[in-house]
Design a protein around this motif. Sequence first.
Motif, PDB file in Angstrom:
ATOM      1  N   LYS A   1       0.862  -1.171   0.045  1.00 55.80           N
ATOM      2  CA  LYS A   1      -0.083  -0.032  -0.046  1.00 55.80           C
ATOM      3  C   LYS A   1       0.977   1.261  -0.091  1.00 55.80           C
TER       4      LYS A   1
ATOM      5  N   THR B   1      -7.289  -3.196 -12.959  1.00 55.62           N
ATOM      6  CA  THR B   1      -8.345  -3.530 -12.046  1.00 55.62           C
ATOM      7  C   THR B   1      -9.643  -3.453 -13.313  1.00 55.62           C
TER       8      THR B   1
ATOM      9  N   THR C   1      -7.081  -6.817 -10.127  1.00 56.18           N
ATOM     10  CA  THR C   1      -8.298  -7.162  -9.319  1.00 56.18           C
ATOM     11  C   THR C   1      -9.453  -7.209 -10.354  1.00 56.18           C
TER      12      THR C   1
ATOM     13  N   GLN D   1     -10.268   2.095  -1.862  1.00 55.94           N
ATOM     14  CA  GLN D   1      -9.012   1.243  -2.022  1.00 55.94           C
ATOM     15  C   GLN D   1      -8.300   1.425  -3.181  1.00 55.94           C
ATOM     16  N   ARG D   2      -8.841   1.881  -4.153  1.00 57.74           N
ATOM     17  CA  ARG D   2      -7.959   1.922  -5.465  1.00 57.74           C
ATOM     18  C   ARG D   2      -8.558   3.026  -6.187  1.00 57.74           C
TER      19      ARG D   2
ATOM     20  N   LYS E   1      -4.087   3.756   0.062  1.00 53.59           N
ATOM     21  CA  LYS E   1      -4.559   3.048  -0.868  1.00 53.59           C
ATOM     22  C   LYS E   1      -3.833   1.846  -1.432  1.00 53.59           C
TER      23      LYS E   1
ATOM     24  N   ASP F   1      -1.182   0.412  -6.638  1.00 52.58           N
ATOM     25  CA  ASP F   1      -1.685   0.097  -8.137  1.00 52.58           C
ATOM     26  C   ASP F   1      -1.121   1.545  -8.844  1.00 52.58           C
TER      27      ASP F   1
ATOM     28  N   LYS G   1       1.377  -3.689  -9.170  1.00 55.76           N
ATOM     29  CA  LYS G   1       0.009  -4.124  -8.779  1.00 55.76           C
ATOM     30  C   LYS G   1       0.204  -4.487  -7.178  1.00 55.76           C
ATOM     31  N   ASN G   2      -0.253  -3.807  -6.505  1.00 57.38           N
ATOM     32  CA  ASN G   2      -0.259  -4.262  -4.990  1.00 57.38           C
ATOM     33  C   ASN G   2       1.117  -4.082  -4.419  1.00 57.38           C
TER      34      ASN G   2
END
Length: 394
Positions: A34, A108, A135, A354-355, A362, A365, A388-389
């Motif tokens: 994050k 995502t 995601t 979250q994104r 967050k 990403d 990513k993450n």
Amino acid sequence: MPANTKWILKNGSIIDGVNDEVLENAYIKVENGKISEVQQGEPRETEGFEIIDCTGKHILPGLIDCHVHLVWNGSADPQSVIKNEENDRIALEAYKHALDTLKLGVTTVRDLGAPDRTVLHVRNVIDSGLLEGPTIIASGAPICMTGGHVYYLGYESDGPDEVRKNTRRVLKEGADLVKVMATGGIYTKGEEPGSVQLTIEELSAAKEEALKKNKKVSAHADGIEGIMNCLEVGIDTIEHGIYADRQALEIMKNQGTFLVPTMAVMRQLISSPDIPAFALEKAKQVVGPHFSMLQEAVQIGVKIATGTDCGSPLTPPRYYYDELAIMHEAGMSEMEVIKASTAVAAECLGIEDQRGSISPGKFADLLIVDSNPLNDLNRLRGDKLVMKNGVLVS
């Protein structure tokens, strides 16, 4: 690098997905997947961090596609490819398409129609960390009338009671939202895009059941009567919206209903004689009105979230960037297009906490691109680093 790698992306120009201003000479700290810090200047306390020097580069949130079909491969007739396949193979192919999408910088996706639980299983495996991937927010099988639009992907339902039962079924199977087919469409033989399919009573039943589980409802809605039915019952997102008139668009703006235009697929559908003839003829009729609708939606100020229908005929994942170009052509600024593809799209999907933006807390990403996409959105097509993450995508 392992998943727990700590990163500092420094000396970059940050487009955060929310603000109009670019944060120059800035850094981002990433810990435990994050974003932990976003500041201008030189980072402090760098011990234990891997450093990525972003001098001359722009950093923006991972992109979001609000309308895909991962089970389809984007060939001229993708349903014909899977119609005789077992679900386990379909799921494997869907995973391959998901990974292709991630490598393009789309971190995502919202999948809006797949047979049975195929994409739900792909989502679960990615979420578990067993496989790398974007995601996935997934509707599972859509709810359609018997013989209705893409009935071969969905749960056929007639009358409010059957719609209610199948909505409960798909939510029990683990769907993140409910997808309903309010009108006919292009890629199903023997129907017209303007024709009403699920009735207002049936749509109401789906919406009521989704609300019980705090889930959103997305509607395939091309024709104006079906669109108005969706708006009356409070459907959250209108997919395509081809024949939405000014009244419908004004209602969408006032209600906060999202429009996911998917213009790229319509242009692709008229680009080749290789697609099924019935789909080609219908696409020729709608591509002009569809673009005019999008222009008017931009002018009115409807909430527009980027979605492509990728996977559909002649629209493999790389056509994501064509959708951005069409949105710009319709009157959106480069910054508005980026917001529609990040923070606005995240709000459309209900994952804005979250994104979709670059801020502490967050998930990390992120895209690192070589030049400023605010000068030319096509620069997003080029080489880029994708995170990513908090993990760099190979």
